[in-house]
Design a protein around this motif. Structure first.
Motif, mmCIF file in Angstrom:
data_model
loop_
_atom_site.group_PDB
_atom_site.id
_atom_site.type_symbol
_atom_site.label_atom_id
_atom_site.label_comp_id
_atom_site.label_asym_id
_atom_site.label_seq_id
_atom_site.Cartn_x
_atom_site.Cartn_y
_atom_site.Cartn_z
ATOM 1 N N PHE A 153 0.818 -1.216 0.000
ATOM 2 C CA PHE A 153 0.000 0.000 0.000
ATOM 3 C C PHE A 153 0.851 1.264 0.000
ATOM 4 C CE2 PHE A 153 -2.195 3.312 2.574
ATOM 5 C CZ PHE A 153 -3.173 3.651 1.644
ATOM 6 N N LYS A 154 2.088 1.162 0.404
ATOM 7 C CA LYS A 154 2.958 2.337 0.449
ATOM 8 C C LYS A 154 3.064 3.012 -0.918
ATOM 9 C CE LYS A 154 5.768 0.684 4.329
ATOM 10 N NZ LYS A 154 7.125 0.260 4.781
ATOM 11 N N ASP A 155 3.145 2.215 -1.972
ATOM 12 C CA ASP A 155 3.236 2.782 -3.320
ATOM 13 C C ASP A 155 1.932 3.476 -3.705
ATOM 14 O OD1 ASP A 155 5.883 1.970 -3.919
ATOM 15 O OD2 ASP A 155 5.189 -0.057 -4.317
ATOM 16 N N CYS A 156 0.828 2.846 -3.358
ATOM 17 C CA CYS A 156 -0.483 3.440 -3.633
ATOM 18 C C CYS A 156 -0.607 4.778 -2.913
ATOM 19 C CB CYS A 156 -1.581 2.477 -3.176
ATOM 20 S SG CYS A 156 -3.263 3.106 -3.392
ATOM 21 N N TYR A 157 -0.279 4.776 -1.644
ATOM 22 C CA TYR A 157 -0.336 5.986 -0.813
ATOM 23 C C TYR A 157 0.519 7.106 -1.418
ATOM 24 C CZ TYR A 157 0.772 8.972 3.223
ATOM 25 O OH TYR A 157 0.971 10.035 4.070
ATOM 26 N N SER A 158 1.729 6.792 -1.790
ATOM 27 C CA SER A 158 2.636 7.793 -2.362
ATOM 28 C C SER A 158 2.077 8.367 -3.657
ATOM 29 C CB SER A 158 4.011 7.183 -2.614
ATOM 30 O OG SER A 158 4.619 6.783 -1.399
ATOM 31 N N LEU A 217 -0.503 11.108 -3.039
ATOM 32 C CA LEU A 217 0.065 12.374 -2.575
ATOM 33 C C LEU A 217 0.599 13.229 -3.720
ATOM 34 C CD1 LEU A 217 2.021 11.258 0.631
ATOM 35 C CD2 LEU A 217 -0.352 12.039 0.436
ATOM 36 N N THR A 218 0.898 12.609 -4.852
ATOM 37 C CA THR A 218 1.453 13.356 -5.992
ATOM 38 C C THR A 218 0.382 13.846 -6.962
ATOM 39 O OG1 THR A 218 1.745 11.369 -7.378
ATOM 40 C CG2 THR A 218 3.552 11.950 -5.873
ATOM 41 N N GLN A 219 -0.894 13.629 -6.661
ATOM 42 C CA GLN A 219 -1.951 14.012 -7.600
ATOM 43 C C GLN A 219 -1.999 15.520 -7.839
ATOM 44 O OE1 GLN A 219 -3.972 11.819 -9.476
ATOM 45 N NE2 GLN A 219 -2.314 10.552 -8.634
ATOM 46 N N LEU A 224 0.560 5.007 8.578
ATOM 47 C CA LEU A 224 0.982 5.642 7.332
ATOM 48 C C LEU A 224 0.130 6.866 7.010
ATOM 49 C CD1 LEU A 224 3.013 5.341 4.993
ATOM 50 C CD2 LEU A 224 1.279 3.988 3.786
ATOM 51 N N ILE A 225 -1.171 6.772 7.248
ATOM 52 C CA ILE A 225 -2.086 7.854 6.865
ATOM 53 C C ILE A 225 -2.332 8.853 7.993
ATOM 54 C CG2 ILE A 225 -3.224 6.358 5.180
ATOM 55 C CD1 ILE A 225 -5.561 6.094 7.128
ATOM 56 N N ASP A 228 -2.566 -2.463 -3.736
ATOM 57 C CA ASP A 228 -1.256 -2.891 -4.227
ATOM 58 C C ASP A 228 -0.911 -2.266 -5.573
ATOM 59 O OD1 ASP A 228 -3.319 -4.311 -5.360
ATOM 60 O OD2 ASP A 228 -2.341 -6.263 -5.259
ATOM 61 N N ASP A 229 -1.757 -1.354 -6.066
ATOM 62 C CA ASP A 229 -1.519 -0.668 -7.325
ATOM 63 C C ASP A 229 -1.219 0.812 -7.070
ATOM 64 O OD1 ASP A 229 -2.015 -3.054 -8.640
ATOM 65 O OD2 ASP A 229 -4.134 -2.592 -8.978
ATOM 66 N N ALA A 230 -1.166 1.596 -8.139
ATOM 67 C CA ALA A 230 -0.898 3.033 -8.013
ATOM 68 C C ALA A 230 -1.466 3.755 -9.228
ATOM 69 C CB ALA A 230 0.601 3.291 -7.889
ATOM 70 N N ILE A 231 -1.626 5.070 -9.106
ATOM 71 C CA ILE A 231 -2.066 5.882 -10.243
ATOM 72 C C ILE A 231 -1.039 6.975 -10.509
ATOM 73 C CG2 ILE A 231 -4.528 5.404 -10.069
ATOM 74 C CD1 ILE A 231 -4.868 7.958 -8.467
ATOM 75 N N LEU A 232 -0.987 7.420 -11.753
ATOM 76 C CA LEU A 232 -0.028 8.446 -12.144
ATOM 77 C C LEU A 232 -0.529 9.836 -11.727
ATOM 78 C CD1 LEU A 232 1.163 7.074 -15.597
ATOM 79 C CD2 LEU A 232 2.214 6.827 -13.345
ATOM 80 N N PRO A 233 0.357 10.822 -11.622
ATOM 81 C CA PRO A 233 0.006 12.122 -11.041
ATOM 82 C C PRO A 233 -1.196 12.840 -11.638
ATOM 83 C CG PRO A 233 2.379 11.914 -11.178
ATOM 84 C CD PRO A 233 1.809 10.708 -11.889
#
Length: 279
Positions: A16-21, A24-26, A51-52, A91-96
């Motif tokens: 989740f750390k990657d998802c969380y990060s 924050l960059t949105q 973390l949150i 376990d995933d992430a999105i781009l800014p």
């Protein structure tokens, strides 16, 4: 517009750390992140909360007992306070620019009820492998559209007020709950393809779509398609009768085999091209 990021969590704190990060960059700032934990271990929940901590945009909720992805994702939508919602797996992430691009579509196109982009398949470390090439604009207002083969995929965002007008997500589903959502939203308005890769999809042995349930995915998907046929009051498809009751995936997918044919794909491509010209 307020955007609600919906995260169904179960024992995935490390990834989740990657998802969380990525949240924050949105570039779009008016968002909230709703995390619903499906009875993870106390240690896992503690890690997420730590973390949150201190960021009021993140809201943490818990199921009293392990309830499965259908119940959890359905409840996540109910908990959201945003105008637009979008699921991101922990376990995933999105781009800014992912949220900004989605909100822009809904702000400009009032008839759009769901928007989606393209995802990037990544390895277990979230390093890119290849984009999902099947993602493309689908033909709107087609009663025989069932997202088969799959074209609508991550990053999917939708209007919550329109979702409230549907039968809502089938909480009994363990897989294909996303397809159930897509088809119900499709029936309420236009869907729009954002021609960008905005979602990072991690492939690893712990992923819910990659574990032992994967062998059952087509069975759940077939049930979702059958229910859509019934909602749309479709009696026959391509000259074949739609069964009165569900009897298994083979019978359902046989009805849709023609959609993989070359003549059908050419006809669909022409229709979509014309649709783009006049939208």
């Amino acid at each position: 517009m307020k955007f609600s990021i919906l995260i169904a969590h179960y024992n995935n704190a490390m990834l989740f750390k990657d998802c969380y990060s990525s949240l924050l960059t949105q570039t779009y700032k008016n968002w909230e992140a709703i995390i619903l934990d499906d009875a993870s271990s106390e240690a896992e929940k503690t890690k997420i909360k730590a973390l949150i901590a201190g960021d009021e945009r993140f809201k943490f909720f818990e199921n009293e007992q392990n309830s499965g992805v259908g119940v959890t994702k359905s409840r996540l939508i109910d908990l959201a306070s945003g105008d637009i919602c979008g699921f991101v797996d922990p376990d995933d992430a999105i781009l800014p620019h992912a949220i900004e691009k989605a909100v822009s579509v809904f702000a400009k196109k009032k008839n759009v009820v769901l928007a989606y982009s393209r995802f990037m398949s990544c390895d277990k470390n979230l390093k890119p492998i290849a984009p999902f090439r099947s993602a493309m604009q689908v033909q709107n207002k087609d009663p025989y559209f069932f997202n088969y083969p799959i074209q609508i995929a991550h990053f999917v965002t939708f209007r919550k007020d329109i979702y409230e007008q549907t039968e809502k997500m089938n909480a009994a589903l363990k897989i294909s709950e996303d397809q159930d959502l897509y088809l119900k939203m499709y029936e309420k308005g236009d869907v729009y393809f954002i021609d960008d890769t905005n979602y990072l999809y991690r492939t690893h042995t712990g992923g819910i779509s990659q574990n032992e349930n994967k062998t059952k995915s087509y069975e759940y998907f077939a049930q979702v398609v059958f229910n859509a046929m019934k909602r749309r009051n479709i009696k026959s498809i391509n000259g074949m009768k739609v069964p009165e009751t569900y009897a298994g995936q083979q019978e359902i997918f046989k009805l849709l085999e023609y959609q993989n044919s070359v003549p059908y794909r050419i006809k669909r491509k022409i229709s979509i091209t014309l649709q783009k010209l006049f939208r």
